[in-house]
Design a protein around this motif. Structure first.
Motif, mmCIF file in Angstrom:
data_model
loop_
_atom_site.group_PDB
_atom_site.id
_atom_site.type_symbol
_atom_site.label_atom_id
_atom_site.label_comp_id
_atom_site.label_asym_id
_atom_site.label_seq_id
_atom_site.Cartn_x
_atom_site.Cartn_y
_atom_site.Cartn_z
ATOM 1 N N GLY A 58 17.218 2.475 7.702
ATOM 2 C CA GLY A 58 16.330 3.414 8.405
ATOM 3 C C GLY A 58 16.554 4.859 7.992
ATOM 4 O O GLY A 58 17.556 5.464 8.339
ATOM 5 N N HIS A 59 15.590 5.413 7.255
ATOM 6 C CA HIS A 59 15.712 6.802 6.784
ATOM 7 C C HIS A 59 15.011 7.799 7.693
ATOM 8 O O HIS A 59 15.265 8.991 7.624
ATOM 9 N N ASN A 60 14.094 7.320 8.502
ATOM 10 C CA ASN A 60 13.356 8.218 9.406
ATOM 11 C C ASN A 60 13.147 7.475 10.721
ATOM 12 O O ASN A 60 12.270 6.645 10.847
ATOM 13 N N GLY B 225 11.904 3.091 6.939
ATOM 14 C CA GLY B 225 12.793 3.201 5.792
ATOM 15 C C GLY B 225 12.462 2.104 4.812
ATOM 16 O O GLY B 225 11.294 1.764 4.646
ATOM 17 N N VAL B 226 13.496 1.569 4.201
ATOM 18 C CA VAL B 226 13.285 0.546 3.185
ATOM 19 C C VAL B 226 13.908 -0.766 3.665
ATOM 20 O O VAL B 226 15.092 -0.803 4.031
ATOM 21 N N PHE B 227 13.101 -1.808 3.681
ATOM 22 C CA PHE B 227 13.591 -3.137 4.070
ATOM 23 C C PHE B 227 14.378 -3.657 2.872
ATOM 24 O O PHE B 227 13.849 -3.747 1.761
ATOM 25 N N ASP C 45 0.831 -1.206 0.000
ATOM 26 C CA ASP C 45 0.000 0.000 0.000
ATOM 27 C C ASP C 45 0.865 1.256 0.000
ATOM 28 O O ASP C 45 0.365 2.353 -0.187
ATOM 29 N N LYS C 46 2.158 1.073 0.267
ATOM 30 C CA LYS C 46 3.042 2.233 0.423
ATOM 31 C C LYS C 46 4.041 2.343 -0.714
ATOM 32 O O LYS C 46 5.100 2.934 -0.550
ATOM 33 N N GLY C 47 3.734 1.749 -1.834
ATOM 34 C CA GLY C 47 4.617 1.884 -2.994
ATOM 35 C C GLY C 47 5.298 0.579 -3.319
ATOM 36 O O GLY C 47 5.146 -0.413 -2.597
ATOM 37 N N PRO C 48 6.052 0.574 -4.407
ATOM 38 C CA PRO C 48 6.668 -0.666 -4.875
ATOM 39 C C PRO C 48 7.813 -1.169 -3.997
ATOM 40 O O PRO C 48 8.114 -2.355 -3.967
ATOM 41 N N LYS C 49 8.442 -0.249 -3.267
ATOM 42 C CA LYS C 49 9.526 -0.689 -2.378
ATOM 43 C C LYS C 49 8.940 -1.272 -1.110
ATOM 44 O O LYS C 49 7.784 -1.021 -0.783
ATOM 45 N N CYS C 50 9.766 -1.956 -0.365
ATOM 46 C CA CYS C 50 9.307 -2.481 0.918
ATOM 47 C C CYS C 50 9.501 -1.399 1.982
ATOM 48 O O CYS C 50 10.404 -1.466 2.800
ATOM 49 N N ASN C 51 8.660 -0.380 1.928
ATOM 50 C CA ASN C 51 8.738 0.673 2.948
ATOM 51 C C ASN C 51 8.180 0.116 4.253
ATOM 52 O O ASN C 51 7.059 -0.329 4.298
ATOM 53 N N TYR C 52 9.007 0.157 5.287
ATOM 54 C CA TYR C 52 8.558 -0.428 6.546
ATOM 55 C C TYR C 52 8.502 0.636 7.629
ATOM 56 O O TYR C 52 9.204 1.664 7.557
HETATM 57 C C1 LIG Z 1 8.936 4.680 0.201
HETATM 58 O O1 LIG Z 1 10.274 4.932 0.527
HETATM 59 C C2 LIG Z 1 10.925 5.781 -0.406
HETATM 60 C C3 LIG Z 1 12.365 5.854 0.029
HETATM 61 O O2 LIG Z 1 12.470 6.069 1.388
HETATM 62 C C4 LIG Z 1 10.272 7.136 -0.418
HETATM 63 O O3 LIG Z 1 10.897 7.960 -1.387
HETATM 64 C C5 LIG Z 1 8.812 6.958 -0.777
HETATM 65 O O4 LIG Z 1 8.151 8.212 -0.669
HETATM 66 C C6 LIG Z 1 8.164 5.976 0.188
HETATM 67 N N1 LIG Z 1 6.794 5.764 -0.218
HETATM 68 C C7 LIG Z 1 5.792 5.883 0.633
HETATM 69 C C8 LIG Z 1 4.409 5.666 0.040
HETATM 70 O O5 LIG Z 1 5.953 6.131 1.811
#
Ligand SMILES: *[C@@H]1O[C@H](CO)[C@@H](O)[C@H](O)[C@H]1NC(C)=O
Ligand SMILES: *[C@@H]1O[C@H](CO)[C@@H](O)[C@H](O)[C@H]1NC(C)=O
Ligand SMILES: *[C@@H]1O[C@H](CO)[C@@H](O)[C@H](O)[C@H]1NC(C)=O
Ligand SMILES: *[C@@H]1O[C@H](CO)[C@@H](O)[C@H](O)[C@H]1NC(C)=O
Length: 435
Positions: free
Chosen positions: A205-207, A178-180, A159-166
């Motif tokens: 961990g980006h945030n 951040g991104v798993f 639901d949060k985009g194609p990456k594994c945003n956790y």
């Molecule tokens: C997913 O993570 C990426 C990289 O941190 C970020 O640019 C993007 O906005 C994030 N997407 C969501 C829906 O949070």
């Protein structure tokens, strides 16, 4: 000072079997050094404080940690992540990526995720914290949101985009997000070699919560869940790891943590108790049957349900927390055995005695299921005398989760076997364990 946050539990865990795509296999296991966060070798070290003050600070961290644990008797739901990671007590060094970048992370048997502060980092602006730069590593790979490992961490990642945003939340409301991703981890082993494991899933961990200490690079979860460091080391270590913590006061010695066959303890004095609870749950549950002091045997109520424990062993909590009713009985038994009038510390938290040494203090025996009797010497169970002559018990009552903390584990070799489902202990002078 200690606030009670509601549990923020964000992470839904699908119970997957162990996975491991480790490409290196070793037979004999390996040893690494760990250091106490208050040791002079640690970036957290503060030379202006006294050992007693460091102990009370560690005790305060334990209380924060225990209050944020969910009840062990709550339904065993599919929810993860419980503790405040900043409160864990030992640090381990390994390197991430190619070329390898050394990080010094907090190790925590009370949670599962491995994560590191990563560039770009929102919470790191204006702080001098070390960061990983995934752009500079040839082995860094982001997991896609549909990958099994991503789904195991966060079923709603897509639901949060194609990456594994956790987002991984801890019991006190702090979190990392951040991104798993996957990376190569490299350990410097105590024999002068290295051990690398590829394709380890970790949180870049980006945030991360601003409440995390400046010196916190990241964290290595050593729980039993499927994405903990232990589970990901998988067949490399056969579900076995151990540690031998040098007493807190021996501030120049490092401690040893072992993986695989190196973690097996043998010989006279080894006792073992069954490991209980779900394989994929985080905690290392055991059954405490009795506590004895002097000639008095105190009975501990059995677990509420069969197959569960009534206490868990935690490397990351300084204090030992005991069911309040048993604690009252323990207090009486100690007052009789110590033969000094009881008092408290200035903060009125601990049971203390006016004494300038621990000589003559009794041993306290914890009787775990399976005839695993652990004799705690005064060094394990009481603080060093403070400058104004107080010796305090390192245990407190709790109405929540009972915890067998790390002070009482000092000078024991503690060995976990997730396959054989047992925890073993052997009294050991940990500073003498050969590196
Ligand atoms: C997913 O993570 C990426 C990289 O941190 C970020 O640019 C993007 O906005 C994030 N997407 C969501 C829906 O949070
Ligand atoms: C960072 O995380 C906090 C929660 O810890 C959130 O409130 C904030 O919106 C996040 N910032 C960004 C830019 O995603
Ligand atoms: C190490 O511990 C000893 C004994 O407790 C103490 O006297 C000494 O000041 C400590 N050293 C440091 C650097 O903290
Ligand atoms: C015990 O020590 C505390 C300070 O450490 C002091 O205030 C108190 O008077 C002492 N009690 C006795 C009975 O000596």
């Amino acid at each position: 000072m200690v606030s009670k946050h509601p549990l923020h539990l964000f992470i839904f865990l699908l119970f997957l079997p162990f996975w491991s795509s480790a490409k290196d296999t070793i037979n004999s296991g390996f040893n690494v050094e760990v250091i106490h966060r208050d040791s002079p070798l640690s970036p957290f070290y503060d030379s202006s404080t006294t050992p007693f003050h460091r102990f009370t600070e560690a005790a305060r961290r334990s209380l924060v940690r225990s209050r944020s644990h969910r009840s062990p008797f709550a339904s065993t739901s599919s929810i993860e992540s419980i503790v405040h990671p900043d409160t864990a007590e030992h640090l381990m060094k390994f390197s991430i990526g190619t070329p390898p970048v050394p990080v010094l992370v907090v190790i925590d048997t009370g949670s599962d995720l491995v994560w590191s502060r990563c560039k770009p980092c929102i919470d790191c602006i204006g702080r001098s914290v070390p960061l990983l730069d995934p752009q500079h590593s040839s082995t860094y790979t982001e997991l896609s949101c549909g990958s099994p490992r991503c789904k195991a961490l966060d079923a709603s990642a897509c639901d949060k985009g194609p990456k594994c945003n956790y987002t991984y939340g801890y019991g006190d409301g702090s979190s990392t997000s951040g991104v798993f991703s996957t990376e190569t981890l490299t350990f410097d082993t105590t024999d002068g070699g290295t051990f690398s494991i590829h394709d380890v899933a970790f949180g870049c961990g980006h945030n991360n919560s601003i409440s995390f200490n400046d010196h916190l690079y990241g964290l290595a979860g050593l729980g039993r869940g499927s994405y903990s460091l232990i589970s990901q080391l998988g067949p490399n270590i056969g579900g076995k790891f151990s540690y031998c913590f040098v007493p807190f006061q021996e501030n120049t010695s490092t401690s040893i943590m072992s993986f695989g066959d190196q973690a097996v303890i043998k010989g006279n004095g080894v006792v073992s108790t069954p490991l209980l609870g779900e394989d994929s749950g985080t905690f290392y549950f055991v059954i405490l049957e009795h506590i004895s002091v002097g000639g008095t045997m105190l009975e501990v109520p059995p677990p509420k349900a069969s197959g569960t424990g009534n206490m868990f062993i935690d490397s990351g909590t300084t204090l030992t927390l005991i069911d309040s009713k048993i604690f009252q009985q323990l207090k009486q038994a100690l007052n009789t055995a110590v033969k000094l009038p009881p008092t408290t510390d200035p903060g009125k938290t601990f049971l203390c005695y006016n004494a300038t040494s621990r000589d003559g203090f009794p041993t306290i025996t914890f009787h775990f299921a399976g005839n695993a009797d652990l004799v705690l010497h005064p060094l394990n169970a009481f603080t060093e005398p403070s400058p104004d002559g107080l010796v305090c018990l390192v245990m407190l009552p709790t109405d929540g989760m009972p915890i067998f903390g790390n002070t009482v584990q000092q000078n024991f070799h503690v060995s976990y076997d997730l396959v054989g489902k047992k925890v073993s202990f052997k009294p050991t002078l940990c500073s003498k364990v050969s590196k």
